[in-house]
Design a protein around this motif. Sequence first.
Motif, PDB file in Angstrom:
ATOM      1  N   THR A  86       0.852  -1.181   0.000  1.00 45.66           N
ATOM      2  CA  THR A  86       0.000   0.000   0.000  1.00 45.66           C
ATOM      3  C   THR A  86       0.892   1.237   0.000  1.00 45.66           C
ATOM      4  O   THR A  86       2.104   1.145   0.205  1.00 45.66           O
ATOM      5  CB  THR A  86      -0.922   0.030   1.231  1.00 45.66           C
ATOM      6  OG1 THR A  86      -0.134   0.310   2.405  1.00 45.66           O
ATOM      7  CG2 THR A  86      -1.633  -1.309   1.424  1.00 45.66           C
ATOM      8  N   ARG A  87       0.295   2.395  -0.200  1.00 43.80           N
ATOM      9  CA  ARG A  87       1.078   3.634  -0.253  1.00 43.80           C
ATOM     10  C   ARG A  87       1.835   3.894   1.045  1.00 43.80           C
ATOM     11  O   ARG A  87       2.940   4.425   1.030  1.00 43.80           O
ATOM     12  CB  ARG A  87       0.145   4.826  -0.538  1.00 43.80           C
ATOM     13  CG  ARG A  87      -0.508   4.796  -1.899  1.00 43.80           C
ATOM     14  CD  ARG A  87      -1.505   5.927  -2.034  1.00 43.80           C
ATOM     15  NE  ARG A  87      -2.597   5.789  -1.064  1.00 43.80           N
ATOM     16  CZ  ARG A  87      -3.562   6.692  -0.889  1.00 43.80           C
ATOM     17  NH1 ARG A  87      -3.553   7.804  -1.612  1.00 43.80           N
ATOM     18  NH2 ARG A  87      -4.515   6.491   0.009  1.00 43.80           N
ATOM     19  N   SER A  88       1.205   3.514   2.166  1.00 45.60           N
ATOM     20  CA  SER A  88       1.780   3.838   3.470  1.00 45.60           C
ATOM     21  C   SER A  88       2.457   2.660   4.165  1.00 45.60           C
ATOM     22  O   SER A  88       2.856   2.775   5.329  1.00 45.60           O
ATOM     23  CB  SER A  88       0.690   4.419   4.388  1.00 45.60           C
ATOM     24  OG  SER A  88       0.139   5.583   3.826  1.00 45.60           O
ATOM     25  N   SER A  89       2.586   1.546   3.477  1.00 46.47           N
ATOM     26  CA  SER A  89       3.306   0.405   4.057  1.00 46.47           C
ATOM     27  C   SER A  89       4.753   0.799   4.331  1.00 46.47           C
ATOM     28  O   SER A  89       5.337   1.610   3.600  1.00 46.47           O
ATOM     29  CB  SER A  89       3.287  -0.791   3.106  1.00 46.47           C
ATOM     30  OG  SER A  89       1.974  -1.237   2.836  1.00 46.47           O
ATOM     31  N   TRP A  96      11.284   2.927   4.110  1.00 46.58           N
ATOM     32  CA  TRP A  96      10.502   3.930   3.397  1.00 46.58           C
ATOM     33  C   TRP A  96       9.033   3.533   3.332  1.00 46.58           C
ATOM     34  O   TRP A  96       8.670   2.384   3.627  1.00 46.58           O
ATOM     35  CB  TRP A  96      11.036   4.079   1.963  1.00 46.58           C
ATOM     36  CG  TRP A  96      12.485   4.399   1.883  1.00 46.58           C
ATOM     37  CD1 TRP A  96      13.059   5.630   1.877  1.00 46.58           C
ATOM     38  CD2 TRP A  96      13.574   3.455   1.789  1.00 46.58           C
ATOM     39  NE1 TRP A  96      14.429   5.535   1.795  1.00 46.58           N
ATOM     40  CE2 TRP A  96      14.780   4.204   1.732  1.00 46.58           C
ATOM     41  CE3 TRP A  96      13.655   2.071   1.732  1.00 46.58           C
ATOM     42  CZ2 TRP A  96      16.026   3.620   1.634  1.00 46.58           C
ATOM     43  CZ3 TRP A  96      14.896   1.476   1.645  1.00 46.58           C
ATOM     44  CH2 TRP A  96      16.071   2.243   1.595  1.00 46.58           C
ATOM     45  N   THR A  97       8.182   4.458   2.895  1.00 48.32           N
ATOM     46  CA  THR A  97       6.780   4.134   2.616  1.00 48.32           C
ATOM     47  C   THR A  97       6.706   3.364   1.295  1.00 48.32           C
ATOM     48  O   THR A  97       7.677   3.337   0.518  1.00 48.32           O
ATOM     49  CB  THR A  97       5.921   5.398   2.490  1.00 48.32           C
ATOM     50  OG1 THR A  97       6.387   6.160   1.360  1.00 48.32           O
ATOM     51  CG2 THR A  97       5.965   6.226   3.757  1.00 48.32           C
ATOM     52  N   GLY A  98       5.553   2.783   1.035  1.00 50.93           N
ATOM     53  CA  GLY A  98       5.382   2.039  -0.204  1.00 50.93           C
ATOM     54  C   GLY A  98       5.612   2.887  -1.436  1.00 50.93           C
ATOM     55  O   GLY A  98       6.193   2.425  -2.430  1.00 50.93           O
ATOM     56  N   THR A  99       5.178   4.142  -1.393  1.00 45.86           N
ATOM     57  CA  THR A  99       5.355   5.039  -2.546  1.00 45.86           C
ATOM     58  C   THR A  99       6.827   5.239  -2.873  1.00 45.86           C
ATOM     59  O   THR A  99       7.239   5.154  -4.034  1.00 45.86           O
ATOM     60  CB  THR A  99       4.690   6.401  -2.258  1.00 45.86           C
ATOM     61  OG1 THR A  99       3.320   6.201  -1.927  1.00 45.86           O
ATOM     62  CG2 THR A  99       4.787   7.310  -3.468  1.00 45.86           C
ATOM     63  N   LYS A 100       7.638   5.512  -1.844  1.00 51.09           N
ATOM     64  CA  LYS A 100       9.073   5.711  -2.057  1.00 51.09           C
ATOM     65  C   LYS A 100       9.754   4.396  -2.416  1.00 51.09           C
ATOM     66  O   LYS A 100      10.676   4.372  -3.260  1.00 51.09           O
ATOM     67  CB  LYS A 100       9.707   6.292  -0.788  1.00 51.09           C
ATOM     68  CG  LYS A 100      11.186   6.619  -0.922  1.00 51.09           C
ATOM     69  CD  LYS A 100      11.434   7.684  -1.984  1.00 51.09           C
ATOM     70  CE  LYS A 100      12.908   8.057  -2.059  1.00 51.09           C
ATOM     71  NZ  LYS A 100      13.172   9.089  -3.104  1.00 51.09           N
ATOM     72  N   ASP A 126       6.976  -3.596  -6.814  1.00 52.23           N
ATOM     73  CA  ASP A 126       6.574  -3.490  -8.225  1.00 52.23           C
ATOM     74  C   ASP A 126       5.337  -2.644  -8.445  1.00 52.23           C
ATOM     75  O   ASP A 126       5.001  -2.335  -9.595  1.00 52.23           O
ATOM     76  CB  ASP A 126       6.339  -4.898  -8.794  1.00 52.23           C
ATOM     77  CG  ASP A 126       7.605  -5.730  -8.795  1.00 52.23           C
ATOM     78  OD1 ASP A 126       8.470  -5.480  -9.641  1.00 52.23           O
ATOM     79  OD2 ASP A 126       7.738  -6.620  -7.933  1.00 52.23           O
ATOM     80  N   GLY A 127       4.632  -2.312  -7.378  1.00 54.18           N
ATOM     81  CA  GLY A 127       3.439  -1.508  -7.568  1.00 54.18           C
ATOM     82  C   GLY A 127       2.700  -1.275  -6.267  1.00 54.18           C
ATOM     83  O   GLY A 127       3.016  -1.875  -5.229  1.00 54.18           O
ATOM     84  N   ILE A 128       1.707  -0.378  -6.331  1.00 55.86           N
ATOM     85  CA  ILE A 128       0.824  -0.108  -5.204  1.00 55.86           C
ATOM     86  C   ILE A 128      -0.459  -0.886  -5.440  1.00 55.86           C
ATOM     87  O   ILE A 128      -1.213  -0.603  -6.379  1.00 55.86           O
ATOM     88  CB  ILE A 128       0.522   1.401  -5.085  1.00 55.86           C
ATOM     89  CG1 ILE A 128       1.828   2.202  -4.951  1.00 55.86           C
ATOM     90  CG2 ILE A 128      -0.407   1.667  -3.910  1.00 55.86           C
ATOM     91  CD1 ILE A 128       2.655   1.851  -3.734  1.00 55.86           C
ATOM     92  N   ASP A 129      -0.698  -1.867  -4.590  1.00 57.19           N
ATOM     93  CA  ASP A 129      -1.864  -2.745  -4.791  1.00 57.19           C
ATOM     94  C   ASP A 129      -2.142  -3.504  -3.498  1.00 57.19           C
ATOM     95  O   ASP A 129      -1.300  -3.542  -2.598  1.00 57.19           O
ATOM     96  CB  ASP A 129      -1.603  -3.729  -5.934  1.00 57.19           C
ATOM     97  CG  ASP A 129      -2.884  -4.171  -6.636  1.00 57.19           C
ATOM     98  OD1 ASP A 129      -3.982  -3.903  -6.094  1.00 57.19           O
ATOM     99  OD2 ASP A 129      -2.780  -4.790  -7.710  1.00 57.19           O
ATOM    100  N   THR A 130      -3.328  -4.105  -3.437  1.00 65.35           N
ATOM    101  CA  THR A 130      -3.687  -4.942  -2.292  1.00 65.35           C
ATOM    102  C   THR A 130      -4.063  -6.331  -2.774  1.00 65.35           C
ATOM    103  O   THR A 130      -4.436  -6.520  -3.939  1.00 65.35           O
ATOM    104  CB  THR A 130      -4.868  -4.356  -1.501  1.00 65.35           C
ATOM    105  OG1 THR A 130      -6.033  -4.329  -2.335  1.00 65.35           O
ATOM    106  CG2 THR A 130      -4.546  -2.954  -1.014  1.00 65.35           C
TER     107      THR A 130
END
Length: 314
Positions: A142-145, A232-236, A244-248
């Motif tokens: 996720t973006r905030s992982s 880092w966060t998932g975005t970074k 490889d991507g932002i997904d659940t």
Amino acid sequence: TKLILLDSLLQEKKMNIWSAFKGVSTRWKLVSEVLSKKPTVSVIRLEGTILAGGSGGFSRKPPINLEGTRKMIDSAFKQKNLQVVCLSVNSPGGSAVQSDLVSQYIQSKAEKAKVDVIVFVEDTAASGGYWLACTGQKIYATRSSVVGSIGVISGSLGFHELIKKYGIERRVFTAGENKSVLDPLAPLKESDIEIIKNLLGNIHEHFIAHVKGSRGDRLKADDKTLFNGEFWTGTKALELGLIDGIDTLDAFIEREYGDKVKVFRAKRGGGLAALLSSYFDGNYSVLDRFEDNVGNRIQLTDQAAMKVAENNLK
């Protein structure tokens, strides 16, 4: 005449019962055939601290280790018509050895089953948690992982000044000059520091090799940036090539397979506990339970069904 009529009625009753059994048997076979052709996605959830043994320390959750997850992993790869195995990771790390053992075991199973492993990070895949994440061919978060922390740490406390204050004398006898490395009741020695740093350095090299072997040319930064222990966060992490991507997980399954797939969520443990837990899983349908726990065991032959019918007429 009465005997002939009674015999006729008994024969008719036999035929009715036999027809009923035959119909049920046919339906069972049809259900089993339909389910066996349905593609399966297995989900393995790895959550908690990575430690050997059965205690999770201060956490009530059992730790992640090979012996504690072996049966769950086995059940995930035993499913019929298996398409892919999804690994859900939520771990701040822990033992490098157990991280390596669990990762290698899953990779070995995937190679034998000829299926891909796709990883989904929930809150955290840090340190040993990211080691587990690199088990898969692809990693999503996720973006905030929280992702990364590719480093190794060791810590301890020293009490030599404390026991000196209270007049306590420490007596230790060893065979081998480095047998009492990092004795908490003795002053820290330079040789101890060198030994520990070499040990941590070797494990760090193993960690880096594992990450590079998994991510390859998808890594987008230099070693100094990626492997200094930062997270880092998932975005970074996506910018750095660590994922490889932002997904659940659920969104991925829905998008790739829709409702034309059986989702098998592997449970830790086995036997009655695993069976009962499936009945509280909304993604595990009645037909799935029938197939896994009953359908495969029901094989009524004509002779067996007739015998049951005859026994019911006695």
